[in-house]
Design a protein around this motif. Structure first.
Motif, PDB file in Angstrom:
ATOM      1  N   LEU A 185       0.828  -1.151   0.153  1.00 57.17           N
ATOM      2  CA  LEU A 185      -0.164  -0.001   0.062  1.00 57.17           C
ATOM      3  C   LEU A 185       1.002   1.394   0.223  1.00 57.17           C
ATOM      4  N   SER A 186       0.414   2.462  -0.764  1.00 59.17           N
ATOM      5  CA  SER A 186       1.189   3.616  -0.660  1.00 59.17           C
ATOM      6  C   SER A 186      -0.020   4.753  -0.596  1.00 59.17           C
ATOM      7  N   LYS A 187       0.071   5.393   0.506  1.00 56.81           N
ATOM      8  CA  LYS A 187      -1.001   6.661   0.360  1.00 56.81           C
ATOM      9  C   LYS A 187      -2.401   6.135   0.004  1.00 56.81           C
ATOM     10  N   GLY A 188      -3.082   5.179   0.464  1.00 59.35           N
ATOM     11  CA  GLY A 188      -4.310   4.815  -0.104  1.00 59.35           C
ATOM     12  C   GLY A 188      -4.327   4.225  -1.571  1.00 59.35           C
ATOM     13  N   LEU A 247      -0.922  -1.160  -4.553  1.00 63.46           N
ATOM     14  CA  LEU A 247       0.022  -1.360  -5.631  1.00 63.46           C
ATOM     15  C   LEU A 247      -0.078  -3.052  -6.470  1.00 63.46           C
ATOM     16  N   LEU A 248      -0.002  -2.841  -7.671  1.00 64.49           N
ATOM     17  CA  LEU A 248      -0.179  -4.150  -8.473  1.00 64.49           C
ATOM     18  C   LEU A 248       1.218  -4.603  -8.898  1.00 64.49           C
ATOM     19  N   ASN A 249       1.622  -5.640  -9.066  1.00 62.08           N
ATOM     20  CA  ASN A 249       2.835  -6.244  -9.873  1.00 62.08           C
ATOM     21  C   ASN A 249       2.631  -6.215 -11.236  1.00 62.08           C
ATOM     22  N   ALA A 287       9.805 -13.480  -2.484  1.00 61.99           N
ATOM     23  CA  ALA A 287      10.707 -13.524  -3.766  1.00 61.99           C
ATOM     24  C   ALA A 287      10.726 -12.540  -4.820  1.00 61.99           C
ATOM     25  N   GLU A 288       9.556 -11.803  -4.850  1.00 59.10           N
ATOM     26  CA  GLU A 288       9.309 -10.815  -5.580  1.00 59.10           C
ATOM     27  C   GLU A 288       9.650  -9.382  -5.159  1.00 59.10           C
ATOM     28  N   LEU A 289       9.942  -9.324  -4.079  1.00 60.35           N
ATOM     29  CA  LEU A 289      10.156  -7.942  -3.401  1.00 60.35           C
ATOM     30  C   LEU A 289      11.629  -7.824  -3.117  1.00 60.35           C
ATOM     31  N   PRO A 290      12.290  -6.567  -3.035  1.00 60.98           N
ATOM     32  CA  PRO A 290      13.411  -6.207  -2.579  1.00 60.98           C
ATOM     33  C   PRO A 290      13.533  -6.685  -1.007  1.00 60.98           C
ATOM     34  N   ALA A 314       6.901   3.169  -4.464  1.00 64.24           N
ATOM     35  CA  ALA A 314       5.965   2.676  -5.227  1.00 64.24           C
ATOM     36  C   ALA A 314       5.944   2.965  -6.476  1.00 64.24           C
ATOM     37  N   GLU A 315       6.775   3.852  -6.962  1.00 61.74           N
ATOM     38  CA  GLU A 315       6.577   4.273  -8.342  1.00 61.74           C
ATOM     39  C   GLU A 315       6.901   2.893  -9.320  1.00 61.74           C
ATOM     40  N   GLN A 316       7.669   2.079  -9.029  1.00 59.36           N
ATOM     41  CA  GLN A 316       7.687   0.868  -9.767  1.00 59.36           C
ATOM     42  C   GLN A 316       6.393  -0.094 -10.055  1.00 59.36           C
ATOM     43  N   TYR A 317       5.543   0.417  -9.160  1.00 62.80           N
ATOM     44  CA  TYR A 317       4.155  -0.492  -9.300  1.00 62.80           C
ATOM     45  C   TYR A 317       3.156   0.100 -10.042  1.00 62.80           C
TER      46      TYR A 317
END
Lengths: 294, 294
Positions: free
Chosen positions: A39-42, A45-47, A57-60, A90-93
């Motif tokens: 979540l980011s500011k309401g 986030l989707l992959n 595994a898919e997260l830093p 969050a920008e990459q999602y």
């Protein structure tokens, strides 16, 4: 229709919150099976696969170690966590506002409660980063369900604000109001935050009087709903009006009007020729109207 | 007995809260008619006539100017305010804990809501003196119904915590539990704070399961009560138990047991020969039991 036959959006949660695991769970994660909701500011986030639940595994690794993390609970042996990301991270999602996300047909009903739980607790952390007793920066504890003050020792718990939302009727007529921020033509049930020292009944009559000048009589509980924007508890009641003259508080409402049960029935079926439209499916206001006309 | 025939203690308030007056009322007081309720650390303060409502004339001017003041509302043209006194300033008055004060027969029912309102809001000011967003000391505003942060501009409103309290039944049996801090022999309904993202029904089933290992089925709302210790909203529900085996969480409860409806009836009538006594008249737990046996 019985009120108990209605399931408001956000009122089903597939998870067992597993309170007993909270003290140690963040130090005892299972990278192979754990699932993360970002979540980011309401926003949800989707992959790249348009999925909101991600594996470790898919997260830093830095994200898993450093981001605010809340244990949401478990089901079928899988533990679910919420992670709160800064706008930069969050920008990459792909980011979708929570309310838009739940109105998309793709989200199953049983996930709504989990989303409400996650957004409310994460939002609370952001608006309560400092101890309200002494002003010191507090730290997350207990699997994300508490904030502890390192200075005065106060323990703070997530806040939930009860709100009364009212089906106000007088015979065959129902009172609807319009807030300034509503979409065009939208009218809905009046609502307001409960105050300390009030009952549902008192809060409903007070809000009704303050906003519309209508005197409320008997008040009956109908149904309730968590509303995670950011963390309200919607308490839906039926108020029998004793008067019908309107004195609208223009600081709170742009307009209010009495409409007939037949008009409400038509509006619920999507009639666009009426002078008003009703609340969308995710709002308990719509459930209250459905309850009334059935 | 219908649930609507029961009036829990604290659920009647003689005052109109008069929200519209809040912005300016503290600068527009009426020394000849205003009434003040003095509170200090959860105690109600009484004057030499054993009265809790005092006129401006009998209070030091510095107190009227400097103490935290909350506008409670009005009735019959008289405005009521709560004043919060430090323990030092409170020394000259007789101090009675709020709960003892309301159980004294001398307090009329219509004053209970006012007392609940006052103690909850005053307590909130003391536990929320600093901005939870940025840590700066905040200042009272809006007639005592808000705290504003002079640094980040955040506006903070009084907090009310919803609690589910449960009449849990299985046929003719009712589940009662005993907290470690209860008086000797006291058993009462299980209860617990609602969490963000929950419905009444979910919270009741979760708390029941966590504390007793009993699986809850259908949940029905019965009645509600403000509980100003310091600022809870008690939501009384009836839970139909699906199981009866007990696995007590000994961190939360000292004991729990199933008792029969006849035992509850006898306990409500004051039978001292039973192995338990029930909650006193000010507790909604007692109202739930009265509702069940009637």
């Amino acid at each position: 229709m019985n009120a108990t036959d209605i399931q408001p959006v956000f009122s089903v949660n597939m998870l067992d919150r597993m309170d007993v695991l909270r003290p140690d769970i963040l130090d005892n994660r299972h990278p192979d099976t754990d699932k993360y909701l970002l979540l980011s500011k309401g926003n949800v986030l989707l992959n790249s696969n348009k999925q909101c639940f991600m594996s470790a595994a898919e997260l830093p690794q830095t994200l898993l170690m450093d981001a605010l993390c809340v244990f949401l609970g478990g089901v079928d042996g899988i533990h679910y966590f919420a992670l709160s990301l800064s706008p930069e991270l969050a920008e990459q999602y792909e980011a979708i506002p929570l309310r838009a996300f739940v109105t998309a047909e793709s989200v199953p009903n049983e996930q709504f409660g989990l989303l409400a739980e996650a957004n409310s607790v994460v939002s609370w952390h952001h608006s309560h980063a400092y101890c309200s007793r002494c002003g010191t920066k507090s730290v997350p504890a207990y699997g994300g369900w508490r904030r502890d003050c390192p200075s005065c020792g106060a323990q703070h718990f997530p806040r939930t604000d009860p709100v009364v939302i009212m089906l106000v009727t007088h015979g065959d007529q129902c009172l609807l109001g319009r807030s300034y921020n509503f979409p065009e033509k939208r009218y809905s049930c009046l609502a307001g935050f409960m105050e300390p020292g009030e009952t549902f009944e008192q809060a409903a009559r007070r809000e009704l009087w303050e906003e519309s000048g209508v005197k409320g009589g008997a008040v009956h509980f109908v149904l309730n709903q968590p509303w995670p924007f950011p963390s309200n508890l919607m308490i839906g009641v039926h108020v029998e009006a004793q008067t019908t003259d309107l004195t609208i508080d223009l600081k709170e409402l742009q307009d209010a009007m009495w409409v007939s049960k037949n008009e409400i029935k038509a509006a619920l079926l999507g009639d666009q020729t009426l002078p008003f439209i009703v609340a969308p499916k995710e709002a308990i206001a719509r459930n209250l109207l459905e309850y009334w006309v059935s």
